[in-house]
Design an enzyme around this catalytic site. Structure first.
Site, PDB file in Angstrom:
ATOM      1  N   HIS A   1       0.954  -0.997  -0.086  1.00 14.36           N
ATOM      2  CA  HIS A   1       0.010   0.146  -0.015  1.00 14.36           C
ATOM      3  C   HIS A   1       1.087   1.110  -0.137  1.00 14.36           C
ATOM      4  CE1 HIS A   1      -3.778   2.166   1.395  1.00 14.36           C
ATOM      5  NE2 HIS A   1      -2.843   3.083   1.515  1.00 14.36           N
TER       6      HIS A   1
ATOM      7  N   ASP B   1      -9.704  -4.224  -3.883  1.00 12.03           N
ATOM      8  CA  ASP B   1      -9.735  -3.791  -2.713  1.00 12.03           C
ATOM      9  C   ASP B   1     -10.902  -3.760  -1.815  1.00 12.03           C
ATOM     10  OD1 ASP B   1      -8.292  -2.809  -0.347  1.00 12.03           O
ATOM     11  OD2 ASP B   1      -7.990  -0.587  -1.169  1.00 12.03           O
TER      12      ASP B   1
ATOM     13  N   HIS C   1     -17.263  -1.807   5.517  1.00 12.13           N
ATOM     14  CA  HIS C   1     -17.464  -1.389   6.629  1.00 12.13           C
ATOM     15  C   HIS C   1     -18.985  -1.209   6.586  1.00 12.13           C
ATOM     16  CE1 HIS C   1     -13.095  -0.563   7.465  1.00 12.13           C
ATOM     17  NE2 HIS C   1     -12.923  -0.057   6.135  1.00 12.13           N
TER      18      HIS C   1
HETATM   19  O1  DOR Z   1      -9.548   2.033   2.142  1.00 13.08           O
HETATM   20  C1  DOR Z   1      -9.028   1.009   2.582  1.00 13.08           C
HETATM   21  N1  DOR Z   1      -9.368   0.207   3.434  1.00 13.08           N
HETATM   22  N2  DOR Z   1      -7.777   0.717   1.954  1.00 13.08           N
HETATM   23  C2  DOR Z   1      -7.120   0.105   2.676  1.00 13.08           C
HETATM   24  O2  DOR Z   1      -5.933  -0.197   2.157  1.00 13.08           O
HETATM   25  C3  DOR Z   1      -7.653  -0.806   3.779  1.00 13.08           C
HETATM   26  C4  DOR Z   1      -8.878  -0.999   3.402  1.00 13.08           C
HETATM   27  C5  DOR Z   1      -9.468  -1.602   4.841  1.00 13.08           C
HETATM   28  O3  DOR Z   1      -8.943  -2.730   5.380  1.00 13.08           O
HETATM   29  O4  DOR Z   1     -10.388  -1.285   5.374  1.00 13.08           O
END
Ligand code: DOR
Length: 445
Positions: free
Chosen positions: A176, A301, A305
């Site tokens: 990253h 990616d 959430h």
């Molecule tokens: O936006 C992101 N969320 N970028 C990342 O590199 C990690 C990821 C996460 O694990 O929530």
């Protein structure tokens, strides 16, 4: 007894052309492409009017298992994959516990065997003091370094430690790339209260470019294979375009290809991810990078959430968006619009990820390869709907977007895991086998 499935009538997406020809699956593998129509099969799938593609290989997902499984787990994440035509995933180490020891890696592989309906592989994460584990690990696509912090507190920013990891390990490395010093200085320069629009000012283009240059420099000096995750800027595309020998590879994510800073107004923190969204010009550059080969692959990616967590006021809101079940429809829609071809998709989403990570037996519809396949209906037109998402977080930034081109059936190792809108419940995914002696993209392109 051999189990044989014959798929006939489909237009089969091969590396150089699409041909209407039968495909025979025998005991989980592709037994023939262009088999005689009279072959005796236990099951015959009539696929007139549909396209058969290799299953998608997504080399960057976060399935939160073990750990914050209220957002996702290996079962829900992999079922979302099945519905989206993703037959193999490589999962990131920022879980709880973090995957930073061989023991944690093996525990995750055991969870994958219990829960995943598609094929699974797990990166081992670098910390400032786990070099011995990184050297000991096998059964993994490679080492993930957070050169720049993101979700999960796994930053490795110290130059000496980074030199050591690149010098003293042999597994492929991926990172990253957002420069922590730049991010911190940008944040300190802004006066609160911050809004989500500030996310792209804090994690600005300079942060991304600085870290990508730093990582490429390390990889070059140590002659170490290196993959740049989620490229977001035009400058990085130019830099990557100059890396011509395949030692350095890179990927673009759907959110950076389809969204930009103008979407914060509409989506708020649902458009917050790391690296941040950039401009329409950057989006265009990423597409150019894919077409010209500066960027080799597409990955999601997928970073779920919950909506409740996302509703926290910025910057308390977490970064990340889900995408495994929409990435293929999003890209098929671009094929429908004429922006790319099915051969482009098969290269960007199937064949090249397999080459970059030395994945054995996957990525192409070819005799002897694993029967990881997806049947798509290029004429199906449908809107993405939050209510229909299988990811546990239950939303998509593309909610309401009408797309043309959808997966209708998915096979993993010759077994149907998605058909008629339903996903298999049993864990039928297998551990992905990596043969790093192959030498990655440099050796096989
Ligand atoms: O936006 C992101 N969320 N970028 C990342 O590199 C990690 C990821 C996460 O694990 O929530």
């Amino acid at each position: 007894m051999l189990h044989r499935t014959l798929i006939r009538g489909a237009a089969v997406v091969l590396p150089r052309e699409t041909v209407r020809t039968p495909v025979l699956i025998e005991e989980g593998r592709i037994a023939s492409v262009g088999a005689p129509a009279h072959t005796r099969a236990d099951e015959v799938v009539d696929a007139d009017g549909l396209h058969l593609m290799p299953g998608v290989i997504d080399d960057q997902v976060h399935f939160r298992d073990p750990g914050p499984t209220h957002k996702e787990d290996l079962r829900t994440g992999s079922r979302a994959c099945a519905a989206g035509g993703v037959t193999s995933f490589l999962e990131m180490p920022n879980t709880d516990p973090q995957t930073v020891t061989v023991e944690a890696l093996e525990a995750k592989l055991a969870l994958g065997a219990q829960r995943a309906v598609v094929n699974y592989g797990f990166y081992i994460g670098a910390t400032t003091d786990n070099l011995a584990e990184l050297r000991r690990a096998s059964r993994t696509p490679g080492i993930k370094i957070f050169i720049g912090s993101s979700t999960g507190n796994m930053l490795v920013d110290d130059q000496e430690r980074l030199e050591e990891i690149f010098a003293e390990t042999t597994l492929p490395i991926t990172a990253h790339c957002e420069d922590e010093t730049t991010v911190r200085a940008n944040r300190a320069a802004l006066r609160p209260p911050l809004t989500v629009h500030d996310h792209s000012r804090i994690r600005d283009r300079r942060a991304a470019v600085t870290a990508t240059l730093r990582a490429i420099d390390l990889a070059r000096r140590h002659d170490h294979r290196f993959h740049v995750l989620h490229v977001s800027t035009a400058e990085e595309v130019d830099i990557l375009g100059r890396q011509r020998d395949g030692l350095i590879t890179a990927e673009a994510c759907p959110h950076h290809l389809f969204l930009d800073v103008t979407d914060y107004g509409r989506l708020g923190t649902l458009a917050q991810m790391n690296p941040s969204l950039k401009t329409a010009g950057d989006r265009a550059a990423l597409w150019r990078g894919l077409h010209e080969g500066a960027i080799q692959i597409i990955a999601t990616d997928h970073a779920p959430h919950t909506l409740e967590e996302k509703a926290a006021p910025y910057p308390a809101s977490p970064s990340g968006v889900p995408a495994v079940e929409v990435v293929l429809p999003l890209m098929l829609n671009e094929v429908d619009r004429g922006r790319c071809t099915l051969q482009d998709l098969a290269a960007w989403m199937c064949d090249r990820p397999a080459r970059i990570w030395d994945i054995v037996g996957k990525g192409r519809i070819e005799e002897g390869f694993d029967a990881d396949l997806v049947l798509v209906d290029m004429a199906a037109e449908r809107a993405v709907r939050n209510a229909e998402q299988r990811t546990k977080c239950g939303w998509s930034p593309w909610d309401g977007t009408v797309l043309t081109g959808w997966p209708v059936r998915t096979w993993v190792g010759g077994r149907t895991v998605f058909a008629g809108g339903r996903v298999e419940r049993e864990a039928v995914g297998r551990e992905i086998v990596f043969d790093h002696k192959r030498g990655g993209y440099r050796a096989t392109r």
